[in-house]
Write an enzyme that holds these catalytic residues in place. Structure first.
Site, short mmCIF file in Angstrom:
data_model
loop_
_atom_site.label_atom_id
_atom_site.label_comp_id
_atom_site.label_asym_id
_atom_site.label_seq_id
_atom_site.Cartn_x
_atom_site.Cartn_y
_atom_site.Cartn_z
N TYR A 103 0.81 -1.22 0.00
CA TYR A 103 0.00 0.00 0.00
C TYR A 103 0.85 1.27 0.00
CZ TYR A 103 -4.41 -2.47 0.45
OH TYR A 103 -5.51 -3.26 0.19
N GLU A 197 3.68 -31.37 13.15
CA GLU A 197 2.95 -30.80 12.01
C GLU A 197 1.66 -30.10 12.40
OE1 GLU A 197 0.45 -32.16 8.05
OE2 GLU A 197 2.03 -33.49 8.76
N ASP A 249 2.21 -36.01 9.65
CA ASP A 249 1.30 -37.03 9.13
C ASP A 249 2.08 -37.98 8.24
OD1 ASP A 249 -1.01 -36.08 10.34
OD2 ASP A 249 -1.59 -34.83 8.63
#
EC number: 5.6.2.2
Length: 369
Positions: A103, A197, A249
């Site tokens: 911005y 995780e 996982d």
């Protein structure tokens, strides 16, 4: 507790000096009638090779140049304006989020950015050109790092004085890793770091005070770890010689996106591999063999999982450098299934705390490099 001296502002001072040197070189080129240019390494895996001895990716030397020409006039102007903005941030000891930087450019006339991704890319190009972290230039992402808990004291200098956070006394909560970990002083007598995780598994281990029972620091990765998280873990690892064990996982994403990023880095930030990667990290689970040994509930591999495994086996230098990973991924492909961390709850909510993790931590032969 081992105490280290407080971190100084030196990284920001070095960044400021490099900006001045680059600006001076561009000015000298202009005075000689030459087109000023900014040279930077190409930020992709095509410009890197995996150095197994170092345990991380190394740039092979391909570069690109941003030159003041008709075709590159706008991007060159955007780059120099961002360079000027970074210098202002360093001189005023201030910072800007990546969103704010986008911005701010809206006041740059024709040099303004049309979208934030273009602004982010220029900041990362400057990071590569100067050889410093964007955080040391004063730019920080919107998101913080992840959560940490365990035998660790974090000391931070604030305008009100020294702030000390004891990560063993946060109740059921945890310390939120800030964007810039450079200013933190870290004290610990932990034996190792366990990077996890999912936030859900982190919450389970924290609730059961796993960190207290095993004298370790728990860090929630929240998926692919943010830079701040990686730098925080790397500092603990290097300054206190702590092993880094990773618990994801049992799927291709956990292995080849989350673990791989923490251990050897990512393609987008390949120029920062030496500053962010942790080659000594080891994955303790959930491995394909764990799925068999612990008879875990599974889900079929998705098409994207199969594609990721095949691509890793064929094209990923990290995978190709480790026979253990080739064997594990081929095993998962043959099995055709994946398993989540939470699948260990099949044996009860405390099984992961009382049985699985203690067994895995003890038996290094089951780890993956």
């Amino acid at each position: 507790m081992v105490k280290l001296p407080a971190i100084s502002k030196k990284p920001r001072e070095i960044a400021k000096q490099k900006i001045i040197e680059l600006a001076k070189k561009m000015y000298e080129d202009l005075m000689k009638g030459k087109r000023p240019k900014i040279t930077m390494p190409i930020r992709s895996l095509s410009n890197a090779m995996f150095d197994k001895e170092k345990g991380s990716f190394t740039l092979v030397g391909k570069e690109k140049a941003r030159t003041l020409t008709v075709n590159q006039a706008k991007i060159f102007a955007q780059t120099t304006k961002m360079l000027e903005f970074a210098k202002q941030l360093l001189e005023t000891d201030d910072f800007s989020t990546l969103r704010e930087a986008y911005y701010v450019s809206k006041n740059w006339g024709e040099a303004r950015f049309d979208d934030q991704q273009a602004s982010n890319n220029v900041i990362e190009d400057l990071e590569a050109a100067l050889g410093v972290l964007r955080e040391h230039l004063g730019f920080i992402p919107e998101e913080d790092g992840s959560s940490v808990v365990g035998p660790l004291k974090i000391i931070e200098e604030t305008p009100e004085g020294e702030l000390v956070v004891d990560c063993t006394k946060l109740g059921t909560g945890a310390y939120n890793i800030p964007n810039d970990v450079t200013k933190l002083n870290l004290e610990t007598d932990a034996d190792f770091i366990l990077a996890i995780e999912t936030s859900g598994m982190f919450a389970r281990l924290n609730a059961e005070r796993f960190w207290d029972k095993h004298n370790c620091i728990l860090v929630s990765l929240k998926g692919v770890p943010a830079r701040a998280t990686r730098r925080f873990i790397k500092r603990l690892h290097e300054e206190h010689d702590l092993p880094v064990l990773v618990f994801t996982d049992g799927d291709p994403y956990g292995y080849l996106n989350i673990y791989r990023t923490l251990k050897v880095g990512s393609g987008k930030a390949i120029h920062l591999a030496d500053k962010l990667s942790i080659p000594a990290a080891r994955l303790i689970g959930v491995t394909p063999q764990d799925i068999i040994d612990y008879d875990l509930p599974t889900h079929p591999l998705k098409e994207q999982d199969i594609k990721r495994i095949k691509d890793g086996l064929k094209n990923d230098d990290f995978v190709r450098s480790f026979p253990e990973w080739q064997k594990a991924l081929k095993q998962m492909l043959d099995m055709g299934v994946r398993a989540e961390q939470q699948s260990l709850a099949k044996y009860g909510l405390k099984y992961v705390v009382n049985t699985y993790l203690p067994e895995k931590i003890k038996d290094e032969s089951t780890w993956l490099p």
